[in-house]
Motif scaffolding. Sequence first.
Motif, PDB file in Angstrom:
ATOM      1  N   ALA A  50       9.504 -25.036   2.358  1.00  0.00           N
ATOM      2  CA  ALA A  50      10.708 -24.550   3.032  1.00  0.00           C
ATOM      3  C   ALA A  50      11.706 -24.010   2.016  1.00  0.00           C
ATOM      4  O   ALA A  50      11.745 -24.444   0.859  1.00  0.00           O
ATOM      5  CB  ALA A  50      11.334 -25.683   3.836  1.00  0.00           C
ATOM      6  N   LEU A  51      12.522 -23.062   2.464  1.00  0.00           N
ATOM      7  CA  LEU A  51      13.581 -22.544   1.608  1.00  0.00           C
ATOM      8  C   LEU A  51      14.679 -23.594   1.441  1.00  0.00           C
ATOM      9  O   LEU A  51      14.945 -24.394   2.335  1.00  0.00           O
ATOM     10  CB  LEU A  51      14.176 -21.275   2.213  1.00  0.00           C
ATOM     11  CG  LEU A  51      13.290 -20.029   2.191  1.00  0.00           C
ATOM     12  CD1 LEU A  51      13.979 -18.883   2.923  1.00  0.00           C
ATOM     13  CD2 LEU A  51      12.969 -19.612   0.773  1.00  0.00           C
ATOM     14  N   ASP A  52      15.319 -23.555   0.292  1.00  0.00           N
ATOM     15  CA  ASP A  52      16.402 -24.483  -0.017  1.00  0.00           C
ATOM     16  C   ASP A  52      17.732 -23.744   0.118  1.00  0.00           C
ATOM     17  O   ASP A  52      18.031 -22.834  -0.649  1.00  0.00           O
ATOM     18  CB  ASP A  52      16.222 -25.012  -1.444  1.00  0.00           C
ATOM     19  CG  ASP A  52      17.322 -25.982  -1.855  1.00  0.00           C
ATOM     20  OD1 ASP A  52      18.163 -26.325  -0.995  1.00  0.00           O
ATOM     21  OD2 ASP A  52      17.337 -26.393  -3.028  1.00  0.00           O
ATOM     22  N   TYR A  53      18.535 -24.151   1.108  1.00  0.00           N
ATOM     23  CA  TYR A  53      19.824 -23.508   1.355  1.00  0.00           C
ATOM     24  C   TYR A  53      21.000 -24.358   0.863  1.00  0.00           C
ATOM     25  O   TYR A  53      22.143 -24.106   1.235  1.00  0.00           O
ATOM     26  CB  TYR A  53      20.000 -23.251   2.856  1.00  0.00           C
ATOM     27  CG  TYR A  53      19.041 -22.239   3.436  1.00  0.00           C
ATOM     28  CD1 TYR A  53      19.136 -20.891   3.112  1.00  0.00           C
ATOM     29  CD2 TYR A  53      18.044 -22.630   4.330  1.00  0.00           C
ATOM     30  CE1 TYR A  53      18.267 -19.959   3.650  1.00  0.00           C
ATOM     31  CE2 TYR A  53      17.169 -21.701   4.878  1.00  0.00           C
ATOM     32  CZ  TYR A  53      17.289 -20.373   4.537  1.00  0.00           C
ATOM     33  OH  TYR A  53      16.424 -19.445   5.073  1.00  0.00           O
ATOM     34  N   THR A  54      20.727 -25.365   0.048  1.00  0.00           N
ATOM     35  CA  THR A  54      21.771 -26.332  -0.293  1.00  0.00           C
ATOM     36  C   THR A  54      22.781 -25.814  -1.311  1.00  0.00           C
ATOM     37  O   THR A  54      23.905 -26.305  -1.368  1.00  0.00           O
ATOM     38  CB  THR A  54      21.148 -27.635  -0.832  1.00  0.00           C
ATOM     39  OG1 THR A  54      20.337 -27.335  -1.979  1.00  0.00           O
ATOM     40  CG2 THR A  54      20.290 -28.299   0.238  1.00  0.00           C
TER      41      THR A  54
ATOM     42  N   LEU B  74      12.894 -13.591  11.012  1.00  0.00           N
ATOM     43  CA  LEU B  74      13.957 -13.719  12.007  1.00  0.00           C
ATOM     44  C   LEU B  74      14.444 -15.166  12.103  1.00  0.00           C
ATOM     45  O   LEU B  74      15.656 -15.429  12.101  1.00  0.00           O
ATOM     46  CB  LEU B  74      13.469 -13.230  13.371  1.00  0.00           C
ATOM     47  CG  LEU B  74      14.506 -13.241  14.499  1.00  0.00           C
ATOM     48  CD1 LEU B  74      15.712 -12.382  14.139  1.00  0.00           C
ATOM     49  CD2 LEU B  74      13.868 -12.765  15.805  1.00  0.00           C
ATOM     50  N   SER B  75      13.516 -16.104  12.159  1.00  0.00           N
ATOM     51  CA  SER B  75      13.911 -17.515  12.236  1.00  0.00           C
ATOM     52  C   SER B  75      14.596 -17.964  10.948  1.00  0.00           C
ATOM     53  O   SER B  75      15.518 -18.789  10.978  1.00  0.00           O
ATOM     54  CB  SER B  75      12.695 -18.398  12.530  1.00  0.00           C
ATOM     55  OG  SER B  75      11.731 -18.299  11.498  1.00  0.00           O
ATOM     56  N   GLU B  76      14.181 -17.398   9.810  1.00  0.00           N
ATOM     57  CA  GLU B  76      14.825 -17.749   8.540  1.00  0.00           C
ATOM     58  C   GLU B  76      16.240 -17.181   8.455  1.00  0.00           C
ATOM     59  O   GLU B  76      17.140 -17.813   7.897  1.00  0.00           O
ATOM     60  CB  GLU B  76      13.989 -17.259   7.362  1.00  0.00           C
ATOM     61  CG  GLU B  76      12.773 -18.111   7.057  1.00  0.00           C
ATOM     62  CD  GLU B  76      13.106 -19.535   6.629  1.00  0.00           C
ATOM     63  OE1 GLU B  76      14.262 -19.813   6.243  1.00  0.00           O
ATOM     64  OE2 GLU B  76      12.202 -20.382   6.695  1.00  0.00           O
ATOM     65  N   VAL B  77      16.437 -15.990   8.997  1.00  0.00           N
ATOM     66  CA  VAL B  77      17.787 -15.418   9.046  1.00  0.00           C
ATOM     67  C   VAL B  77      18.697 -16.324   9.869  1.00  0.00           C
ATOM     68  O   VAL B  77      19.841 -16.618   9.481  1.00  0.00           O
ATOM     69  CB  VAL B  77      17.758 -13.990   9.638  1.00  0.00           C
ATOM     70  CG1 VAL B  77      19.158 -13.537  10.038  1.00  0.00           C
ATOM     71  CG2 VAL B  77      17.166 -13.015   8.628  1.00  0.00           C
ATOM     72  N   GLN B  78      18.194 -16.792  10.993  1.00  0.00           N
ATOM     73  CA  GLN B  78      18.978 -17.685  11.847  1.00  0.00           C
ATOM     74  C   GLN B  78      19.283 -19.004  11.129  1.00  0.00           C
ATOM     75  O   GLN B  78      20.396 -19.538  11.226  1.00  0.00           O
ATOM     76  CB  GLN B  78      18.226 -17.932  13.152  1.00  0.00           C
ATOM     77  CG  GLN B  78      18.117 -16.677  14.013  1.00  0.00           C
ATOM     78  CD  GLN B  78      17.100 -16.796  15.132  1.00  0.00           C
ATOM     79  OE1 GLN B  78      16.178 -17.620  15.073  1.00  0.00           O
ATOM     80  NE2 GLN B  78      17.250 -15.975  16.166  1.00  0.00           N
TER      81      GLN B  78
END
Length: 247
Positions: free
Chosen positions: A99-103, A168-172
């Motif tokens: 998963a991408l890390d958005y922290t 699209l789900s990652e943008v959201q």
Amino acid sequence: MSLSKNEIKFYKSLQQKKFRDQEGLFVIEGVKLFQELLEAKTFEIDQILIVEESDLIDELKVEHGKYLNVISNKDLERISSFKNPNQVFVTVEQKKLKALDYTEDQTILFLDNVRDPGNLGTIIRTADWFGVTQIRCSESSVELYNPKVVQSSMGSIFRVDVTYGDLLSEVQAAKAENFSILAADMDGEDLTNFDFNSKTVLVMGSESHGVSDEISALSTAITIPKKGKAESLNVAMATGIILSAIK
């Protein structure tokens, strides 16, 4: 050691995506890329095939002896995708999707339908230059382990996490983490006048189709101001210019 016909067939098969996926492996060739791999320590080595004249053999025996296979120049030529192979042919284990890390405050790069392997490799190298550590590709984009992608990344493939999935789900998901979503578009806002957020997702599309309508609808369009008469910029070049402005 001398490679058998079956071994030669196996190593040559890894030039094709079907067999790379089947084996969970990919290939790197040449001393420079190999040294980048060893330095990064981000991928697991499967096998190292190196020519008997190489000066690296004694050093490699110490830490990587269990992977090491000494072969002839003739066998290297048989399995290599290069006309003039450079000493070493390495099979490497593919990474599992994460998963991408958005922290953290950062710039993350999303690639929408970028299909040219040279472009993807150059974009990875450019991202590495600007300190971008995460790239998310649409499933329609070219495969990360394509030999041309690996070579043109010039070793940056070992330092930048490149994953695939539904954009699209990652943008959201990124918007939910307060990331600004920017999409490159010929009709967008002049990036030289843009106030960039410390948490940014930059979406780059293919040169022929651009960013998809669904993602564009959730994004702010930005553009590189045009001074001359060229119709468009190569996507890798455009990525570098925009990242330079963001960073």
